[in-house]
Enzyme design. Sequence first.
Site, PDB file in Angstrom:
ATOM      1  N   CYS A 165      34.194  14.239 -30.452  1.00 18.89           N
ATOM      2  CA  CYS A 165      35.660  14.603 -29.856  1.00 18.89           C
ATOM      3  C   CYS A 165      35.697  14.225 -28.363  1.00 18.89           C
ATOM      4  O   CYS A 165      36.431  14.380 -27.471  1.00 18.89           O
ATOM      5  CB  CYS A 165      35.380  16.173 -29.931  1.00 18.89           C
ATOM      6  SG  CYS A 165      33.929  16.767 -28.813  1.00 18.89           S
ATOM      7  N   ASP A 210      33.731  15.339 -25.868  1.00 16.92           N
ATOM      8  CA  ASP A 210      33.099  16.260 -24.843  1.00 16.92           C
ATOM      9  C   ASP A 210      31.793  16.113 -24.450  1.00 16.92           C
ATOM     10  O   ASP A 210      30.928  15.547 -25.201  1.00 16.92           O
ATOM     11  CB  ASP A 210      33.568  17.513 -25.497  1.00 16.92           C
ATOM     12  CG  ASP A 210      34.814  17.970 -25.760  1.00 16.92           C
ATOM     13  OD1 ASP A 210      35.754  17.550 -24.897  1.00 16.92           O
ATOM     14  OD2 ASP A 210      35.146  18.687 -26.776  1.00 16.92           O
ATOM     15  N   CYS A 241      34.627  22.689 -25.983  1.00 16.79           N
ATOM     16  CA  CYS A 241      35.579  23.865 -26.807  1.00 16.79           C
ATOM     17  C   CYS A 241      34.663  25.065 -26.815  1.00 16.79           C
ATOM     18  O   CYS A 241      33.561  25.341 -26.128  1.00 16.79           O
ATOM     19  CB  CYS A 241      36.069  23.373 -27.960  1.00 16.79           C
ATOM     20  SG  CYS A 241      34.509  23.291 -29.190  1.00 16.79           S
ATOM     21  N   CYS A 289      30.194  21.039 -32.381  1.00 18.49           N
ATOM     22  CA  CYS A 289      30.269  21.460 -31.211  1.00 18.49           C
ATOM     23  C   CYS A 289      28.732  22.059 -30.956  1.00 18.49           C
ATOM     24  O   CYS A 289      28.124  22.025 -29.840  1.00 18.49           O
ATOM     25  CB  CYS A 289      31.272  22.492 -31.091  1.00 18.49           C
ATOM     26  SG  CYS A 289      32.769  22.051 -31.664  1.00 18.49           S
TER      27      CYS A 289
HETATM   28 FE1  FES Z   1      34.269  18.903 -28.505  1.00 15.85          FE
HETATM   29 FE2  FES Z   1      34.047  21.296 -29.605  1.00 15.85          FE
HETATM   30  S1  FES Z   1      35.610  20.028 -29.853  1.00 15.85           S
HETATM   31  S2  FES Z   1      32.576  20.237 -28.285  1.00 15.85           S
END
Ligand code: FES
Length: 225
Positions: free
Chosen positions: A36, A38, A63, A107
């Site tokens: 993702c 992140d 998230c 995640c």
């Molecule tokens: Fe990126 Fe959960 S969607 S850490």
Amino acid sequence: MAIKYSPTVIEHFTNPQNVGEIENADAAATEGSPACGDMLTFTLKVDPESHVIEDVRFRSYGCASNISTASMATVLAKGKPVEEVKNFNAKIISEKLGGLPATKMHCSVLAVNGLKAAIKQWEINNGLAEEEEIQCNVTTIKKLLKHVINPQTGKNIISMGMINFIKIDGAKVFIEVNLGDTEDMYAENIRDEITETIESMKCLEEVVVRILDRQKFEIKDNNGV
Ligand code: FES
């Protein structure tokens, strides 16, 4: 469809523990998710004699599942020796949270990997481990692919036996994946995650992922490749 979270996940998301950065930390590490994009950073203070984690904090750009997992991981890690915390995994933490949706397991993997990366950095800083030189071979690729989570089951694609073969040819790698019982709708997510994970090795210029469905027909990606 709305994702259902357990009350513990919601509690840790709305009231996360150990958020922030430790000043003059003994170690820090930032991890990013190929799935993702992140990121999150952990900082640590470790007792030099007992190797007990005295303090641990995190900053997440992820998230709700990521924040909750990181929060729970810090709560469980604080006051424990690093050797014990090194055994943490995404499954253990997600169970403590009352479970996570399978599509959100990556995640929690990101959170646990971030904490472990900070511990590894502490070990390197203290001469207890050496910086790993990444070898550009099939063994390393398999190891990295253990971080790629099947969104349908929440398990990694290696443990599910989804890799048919990996072949390195110069700076190019071919990976064939069988979806097995996994729905076709998850193929692109798995392809993207594999590609980005392997690209992080930097030693390979091209990653070709071939995905076969239940009938062994190839699933093309959005570009028809
Ligand atoms: Fe990126 Fe959960 S969607 S850490």
